[in-house]
Structures are given as C-alpha cells and as structure tokens.
Motif scaffolding. Structure first.
Motif, short mmCIF file in Angstrom:
data_model
loop_
_atom_site.label_atom_id
_atom_site.label_comp_id
_atom_site.label_asym_id
_atom_site.label_seq_id
_atom_site.Cartn_x
_atom_site.Cartn_y
_atom_site.Cartn_z
N ASP A 200 0.72 -1.14 -0.06
CA ASP A 200 -0.05 -0.11 -0.04
C ASP A 200 0.70 1.32 0.06
OD1 ASP A 200 -1.74 2.17 0.59
OD2 ASP A 200 -3.06 0.93 1.96
N LYS A 201 0.83 2.05 -1.27
CA LYS A 201 1.79 3.14 -1.20
C LYS A 201 1.29 4.28 -0.16
CE LYS A 201 -1.10 5.37 -4.98
NZ LYS A 201 -0.87 5.74 -6.35
N ASN A 202 0.07 4.37 0.28
CA ASN A 202 -0.25 5.32 1.30
C ASN A 202 0.20 4.84 2.89
OD1 ASN A 202 -1.60 7.08 -0.56
ND2 ASN A 202 -3.09 5.60 -0.70
N GLU B 248 7.95 8.57 -6.92
CA GLU B 248 6.92 9.23 -7.27
C GLU B 248 7.17 9.72 -8.91
OE1 GLU B 248 10.44 12.37 -5.91
OE2 GLU B 248 9.64 10.18 -5.68
N THR B 249 8.29 9.30 -9.27
CA THR B 249 8.84 9.64 -10.80
C THR B 249 8.32 8.36 -11.66
OG1 THR B 249 11.14 9.19 -10.39
CG2 THR B 249 10.25 11.42 -10.20
N VAL B 250 9.24 7.62 -11.70
CA VAL B 250 9.07 6.17 -12.11
C VAL B 250 9.53 5.20 -11.19
CG1 VAL B 250 9.41 7.16 -14.39
CG2 VAL B 250 11.33 6.09 -13.55
N TYR B 251 9.35 3.92 -11.84
CA TYR B 251 9.84 2.62 -10.81
C TYR B 251 11.34 2.78 -10.95
CZ TYR B 251 5.49 0.48 -9.51
OH TYR B 251 4.32 0.22 -8.81
N GLY B 252 12.03 2.48 -9.79
CA GLY B 252 13.33 2.26 -9.96
C GLY B 252 13.95 0.92 -9.61
N LEU B 253 15.12 0.66 -9.99
CA LEU B 253 15.77 -0.83 -10.03
C LEU B 253 16.65 -0.71 -8.78
CD1 LEU B 253 15.51 -3.81 -10.94
CD2 LEU B 253 17.30 -3.09 -12.78
N GLY B 254 16.62 -1.13 -7.66
CA GLY B 254 17.48 -0.65 -6.60
C GLY B 254 18.39 -1.96 -6.02
N ALA B 255 19.61 -1.50 -5.52
CA ALA B 255 20.73 -2.26 -5.21
C ALA B 255 21.43 -1.54 -4.20
CB ALA B 255 21.47 -3.14 -6.15
N ASN B 256 22.18 -2.17 -3.45
CA ASN B 256 23.20 -1.39 -2.36
C ASN B 256 24.00 -0.61 -3.12
OD1 ASN B 256 25.18 -0.61 -0.62
ND2 ASN B 256 25.25 -2.83 0.28
N LYS C 248 6.55 7.07 0.03
CA LYS C 248 6.61 6.46 1.11
C LYS C 248 7.23 4.93 1.25
CE LYS C 248 2.66 8.86 3.40
NZ LYS C 248 1.27 8.72 4.01
N ILE C 249 6.74 4.31 0.21
CA ILE C 249 7.38 2.92 -0.07
C ILE C 249 9.02 3.15 -0.25
CG2 ILE C 249 7.70 0.91 -1.48
CD1 ILE C 249 4.62 1.25 -1.99
N ALA C 250 9.52 4.08 -1.28
CA ALA C 250 10.87 4.22 -1.53
C ALA C 250 11.65 4.55 -0.22
CB ALA C 250 10.89 5.13 -2.53
N ILE C 251 11.25 5.67 0.50
CA ILE C 251 11.72 6.04 1.76
C ILE C 251 11.81 4.95 2.65
CG2 ILE C 251 11.42 7.54 3.67
CD1 ILE C 251 12.66 9.30 1.44
N GLU C 252 10.95 4.21 2.75
CA GLU C 252 10.82 3.33 3.88
C GLU C 252 11.88 2.10 3.53
OE1 GLU C 252 10.32 2.31 7.55
OE2 GLU C 252 9.12 3.90 6.86
N MET D 170 13.25 -9.23 -6.63
CA MET D 170 11.67 -8.79 -6.20
C MET D 170 11.31 -7.35 -7.11
SD MET D 170 10.42 -7.64 -2.33
CE MET D 170 10.31 -9.28 -1.73
N ILE D 171 9.70 -7.59 -7.27
CA ILE D 171 9.25 -6.30 -7.74
C ILE D 171 8.02 -6.05 -6.74
CG2 ILE D 171 7.82 -5.44 -9.64
CD1 ILE D 171 9.06 -7.67 -11.48
N ILE D 172 8.09 -4.67 -6.25
CA ILE D 172 7.10 -4.21 -5.29
C ILE D 172 6.11 -3.45 -6.28
CG2 ILE D 172 6.64 -2.57 -3.53
CD1 ILE D 172 9.39 -2.86 -2.38
N ASP D 173 4.81 -3.86 -6.20
CA ASP D 173 3.65 -3.16 -6.81
C ASP D 173 3.04 -2.17 -5.72
OD1 ASP D 173 1.40 -2.56 -7.97
OD2 ASP D 173 0.54 -4.57 -8.02
N GLY D 174 3.64 -1.18 -6.21
CA GLY D 174 3.05 -0.08 -5.33
C GLY D 174 1.84 0.77 -6.01
N GLY D 175 1.45 0.48 -7.22
CA GLY D 175 0.40 1.16 -8.08
C GLY D 175 1.01 2.17 -9.08
#
Length: 372
Positions: A28-30, A55-63, A147-151, A189-194
C-alpha cells in the motif's frame, strides 16, 4: 561502440540462461506494510535487486556501496557501463558519508525540493564505487518523495542505487506491470505500489560547478530553479545523441524511452500540427503501414485515420508527463508500425516532456510553420 553488460547466465549444464525467481509483492503506497518492506530490505542488504515505485518512475534498486550488487542492475537492464546511476537516500544526513562537501546552494535546494524529483550532483567520497558514477569524480543523489521508497531505504540502512526499472532504451515504467514485462525472471523482487505520479524522471542539476547546470530536465523546472539562482545553464548534451560523449547524467548519451515502432514528432502551432499529422498518416496508410497517433485532449477527435491514443491535456502538461511512457508502451501492445506524436511547447515541465519524446524519436522532429 559502447559496452553493454552481459545478461547471459548459464545453467549448470551450460544450456542457456537460468532465470531468477522473481517475487512480486503488493504494498500500500499510502500506508506501507513494514513487514513487507523489511522483506525487500533484506534482499537489498544481501546484495540482491529490488524494483520499487518512486514518485517519478519505478526504480531498480541495489546497495549503492556494493559493486557486485550494482553490477546486477547493469546486467538486468542491459545497461551501458558508462551510464551513471542515481543514488537514493532516506535522510539528508546520509549525504555526509557519500559526498566531500555540501555547498550552501545545495542546502537551499534540498530545503525547497527534498524529498522530491530533484537529483543533485556532488563531489563524491572514495566510498562511492566508480561503477555507479561511470568513472566520474561526482555522484548523483536524490531523496525520493514516496513512502515505499523512503521506507525501503531506511529499513535497508543503505543508500540505494536505482535507475529506472526497465530494459535499457525502452520507455520508463510507471506501474508494476511495465516492470514485470521487462524484468520478470531477471531480478529478485518487484514491489507493486500502484501507478507513479510524476511520470518522468527527476531533474538532474549539477551544483559541483560555479553555475548550476541542468543535465536532465524533469518535474523541477528551469523556471523553478531561476527563483533561487540568478543564472542556470542547460547542458548542451541534452540535445546531443552522440555515442562518443561521456555522460555526466543518466539519459544523456544513449537513445532512451523508445517504443518498438518508429516515432516522429510534429512540433509547431497546433492547427498546423494536426494538418501535417493527418497528411503523414494518410501517406503511411496508403503504404500499408499501421499508424499510431499520440494526440492531446484538445485534438484527439480531429483524427480520422490511425490508432489514436490521448496522452493528456495541453493546458495541463503534467497530465502528459504522467501518461507519456504508458502511452508509448500501449502502442507497442497495439503493434503499430509508426507513431506520429504531437509536440508541445518547451517551457516548464514541457521541456522535460519534449526531452523524453525527442530521445524516444532519436531526434526525428518535423517543425511546421506557425500561423502568422
């Protein structure tokens, strides 16, 4: 020729690529569920790769501090090795370990635009691997407003390097379905945050030089920045499609955001755009080609030829930014041979929209005379 990361991984018998088991989780993005975020954070901490919404586009994240982990980003995307990555942080205090100094002008920018879609270029510390900076002495950093990205960043306890979560060169992803289309079986993993909100990537601003310079236009506009600085330059590389230049920012060097079909932009006065576009659509139809037309709210009903998709409202360009990449991907699904797209005025966020469209078109722009 540029180097592209090798995306082949042989199975134990050497018979082709062994797919990664990709988890897809909905958050849940909220009100992000912390237990789910922690699962993703554990993957990051163990050197894995997670696609997540911003908030812009989906990111592909790693350390960002782990060269082996960030190499997985290049492999999954098929991304050229000299194309820098943006580092995402969860708190302004995270800058201290990553950059040599935080200039006073940066503090004003962060106060006004962070968290948000503004990436700043700093002189990097040695802890930041050369792999993610393309060998440059500077590093691109932003604090996302999602919120998802920051957390995810905070739960991992690490800075996260994250380009857009798509196959390199394709339109950027603005929902999880786009990420699944491109990267399922290639990442952990892919997080679906809408759906994302802004729809185009962050503005990249170089503040490591005397005059602040825009390296990539985005939601934070030139006009916004001129409210703070007496002068802001725009890097000429924004218009340069040369493969020979060394990119200082993501999105500068290579053709980006491209649909499968050839894309042509018609730019000028609206009435002339419609007239020229209809003429071209008729010509291509006679040649037996399937034509896609990217129209705005004001003009979509004027076209009687082709597959017409509305991208947004000319009077509210933010709607065009939010829908641009989704519409380009829709044309891929329809299977058109050529896309004819209406250009818009290059001011405010229109500058970022036209930058993405021109990159997607490989610079193929037709200028039509304005009415006198």
């Amino acid at each position: 020729m540029f180097e592209v990361a090798d995306n082949t991984k042989k199975d134990k018998k050497g018979n082709g690529m062994e797919k990664i088991k990709t988890q897809v989780i909905k958050i849940d993005k909220n009100n992000p569920e912390i237990d789910k975020i922690q699962l993703a954070a554990e993957i990051i901490k163990k050197g894995g790769v997670v696609a997540f919404p911003t908030e812009t586009v989906y990111g592909l994240g790693a350390n960002a501090l782990d060269e082996k982990a960030t190499q997985k980003i290049f492999i999954a995307k098929g991304r050229p090795q000299d194309n820098p990555l943006i580092v995402h942080i969860g708190d302004i205090s995270d800058l201290d370990s990553l950059v040599k100094e935080v200039p006073e002008n940066a503090k004003e920018l962060m106060k006004r635009f962070w968290p948000g879609p503004l990436t700043l270029i700093f002189k990097k510390r040695e802890i930041v691997p050369d792999r993610i900076t393309g060998g440059l002495s500077t590093v691109a950093i932003r604090m996302p407003n999602h919120k998802i990205a920051i957390e995810l960043i905070r739960q991992s306890g690490l800075p996260i390097a994250a380009p857009s979560a798509n196959t390199s060169g394709k339109p950027s992803p603005t929902n999880s379905h786009h990420v699944i289309e491109d990267l399922y079986g290639k990442i952990d993993m892919i997080i679906d945050g809408g759906d994302t909100g802004v729809g185009v990537e962050s503005t990249v601003l170089d503040i490591s030089t005397d005059i602040p310079t825009i390296l990539r236009p985005g939601f934070v506009t030139l006009e916004d920045l001129l409210e703070i600085f007496p002068r802001v330059d725009i890097d000429p590389a924004i218009q340069n499609l040369s493969e020979k230049m060394k990119p200082k920012s993501p999105g500068q060097k290579y053709r980006h955001y491209s649909p499968k079909a050839k894309l042509t932009i018609i730019q000028g006065e609206v009435g002339n755009i419609v007239e020229k576009l209809m003429s071209l659509a008729s010509k291509y139809k006679k040649q037996g080609l399937k034509v896609g037309i990217m129209a705005t709210k004001q003009t979509k009903n004027k076209y009687i030829i082709g597959n017409v998709l509305e991208v947004g409202d000319r009077e509210n360009p933010q709607t065009i930014a939010a829908n641009l990449f989704r519409v380009l991907r829709e044309f891929d699904k329809i299977g058109v041979d050529i896309i004819l797209a209406e250009g818009i005025e290059e001011k405010g966020i229109g500058r970022a929209i036209m930058n993405r469209m021109k990159k997607a078109a490989g610079g193929d722009v037709i200028l039509v005379d304005r009415k006198k």
